[in-house]
Design a protein around this motif. Sequence first.
Motif, mmCIF file in Angstrom:
data_model
loop_
_atom_site.group_PDB
_atom_site.id
_atom_site.type_symbol
_atom_site.label_atom_id
_atom_site.label_comp_id
_atom_site.label_asym_id
_atom_site.label_seq_id
_atom_site.Cartn_x
_atom_site.Cartn_y
_atom_site.Cartn_z
ATOM 1 N N ALA A 106 0.812 -1.193 0.146
ATOM 2 C CA ALA A 106 -0.162 0.139 0.099
ATOM 3 C C ALA A 106 1.008 1.038 -0.006
ATOM 4 C CB ALA A 106 -0.887 0.120 1.135
ATOM 5 N N THR A 107 0.398 2.330 -0.573
ATOM 6 C CA THR A 107 0.922 3.611 -0.436
ATOM 7 C C THR A 107 -0.042 4.739 -0.160
ATOM 8 O OG1 THR A 107 2.475 3.043 -2.468
ATOM 9 C CG2 THR A 107 2.027 5.181 -1.967
ATOM 10 N N TYR A 108 0.399 5.571 0.916
ATOM 11 C CA TYR A 108 -0.598 6.612 1.361
ATOM 12 C C TYR A 108 0.018 7.978 1.289
ATOM 13 C CZ TYR A 108 -3.230 10.009 4.196
ATOM 14 O OH TYR A 108 -3.891 10.909 4.711
ATOM 15 N N GLU A 135 -6.157 10.184 -1.793
ATOM 16 C CA GLU A 135 -7.010 8.883 -1.679
ATOM 17 C C GLU A 135 -6.731 8.287 -0.271
ATOM 18 O OE1 GLU A 135 -8.643 7.870 -4.083
ATOM 19 O OE2 GLU A 135 -8.173 9.186 -5.658
ATOM 20 N N THR A 136 -7.897 7.800 0.418
ATOM 21 C CA THR A 136 -7.847 7.372 1.637
ATOM 22 C C THR A 136 -7.402 5.848 1.139
ATOM 23 O OG1 THR A 136 -10.233 6.816 1.399
ATOM 24 C CG2 THR A 136 -9.587 8.872 2.651
ATOM 25 N N VAL A 137 -6.646 5.280 2.415
ATOM 26 C CA VAL A 137 -6.310 3.788 2.007
ATOM 27 C C VAL A 137 -6.493 3.017 3.154
ATOM 28 C CG1 VAL A 137 -4.182 2.648 1.390
ATOM 29 C CG2 VAL A 137 -4.441 4.938 0.554
ATOM 30 N N VAL A 139 -5.514 -0.912 4.111
ATOM 31 C CA VAL A 139 -4.615 -2.241 3.618
ATOM 32 C C VAL A 139 -4.951 -3.319 4.196
ATOM 33 C CG1 VAL A 139 -2.690 -1.458 4.839
ATOM 34 C CG2 VAL A 139 -2.374 -2.935 3.048
#
Length: 264
Positions: A106-108, A135-137, A139
């Motif tokens: 994941a990337t935030y 963007e909300t993330v 994972v």
Amino acid sequence: MRVAVCQLNAREDRAANLAAAGELLEKAAASGADLAILPEYLDYLGPGAGAPKPEGTDGEFAGFFAAAARSLGMWVLAGSFHETGPDAERTYNTSLVFDRAGALAATYRKIHLYDVEIPGRVSYHESRSVAPGTETVVVDVEGVPVGLSICYDLRFPELYRRLAVAGAQVLVVPAAFMTHTGRDHWEVLLRARAIENQCYVLAAGQIGDHEPGRTCFGRSMVVDPWGTVVAQAPDTIGVTVADIDLERLAAIRQELPSLANRRL
């Protein structure tokens, strides 16, 4: 799931910062942690003029923590770093999550930026050098939905509600909270986010002095969905470990169903 929040004093020496972070990850792995969280801007904290050249999510920084996750067999949330931004003037403030095999999961990019103008006192505009994420993330960490955030995001409850509605059971907050706000707001805000969203909150902070004349608060901690601080770091560099009890989380959500009862 056993989690570790790693407390670091990053400064101007990027290589030294990464080496110190690697040592903390080794201690976390030795303690049996499944997931380790490092603080915000663990690559560099110092004067803006000396900041490292930003890089992509496949650069040296990412490679270092991918290798660490793979060699230790542990999930790693690599705090945040200066990622190449949308233009020459701005970077992103970016968290990367690596799985046990070292793959990027994941990337935030930090959404909320600190801009303040108080005439005669302070003028600071983070948005001049950092571009906001959009963007909300959430994972999936081996079946546990984990919502991502960074530092100043903590003051915006709507972000965490969105993460909880998206299924998050754990919320992570890598940070570099300053001492003057940290002593009054850090724990209060972390506990509030845990209570209102009925989630575990894992907060890993920078600690100690760094240029230009700033001091980070530390007090990394793990808060359960009832708002109880179940583990807190002392005022020094190190690793603090706690176990996440998903059965307790489920029981709290059943017995006090505020998340389920929401109407907005």
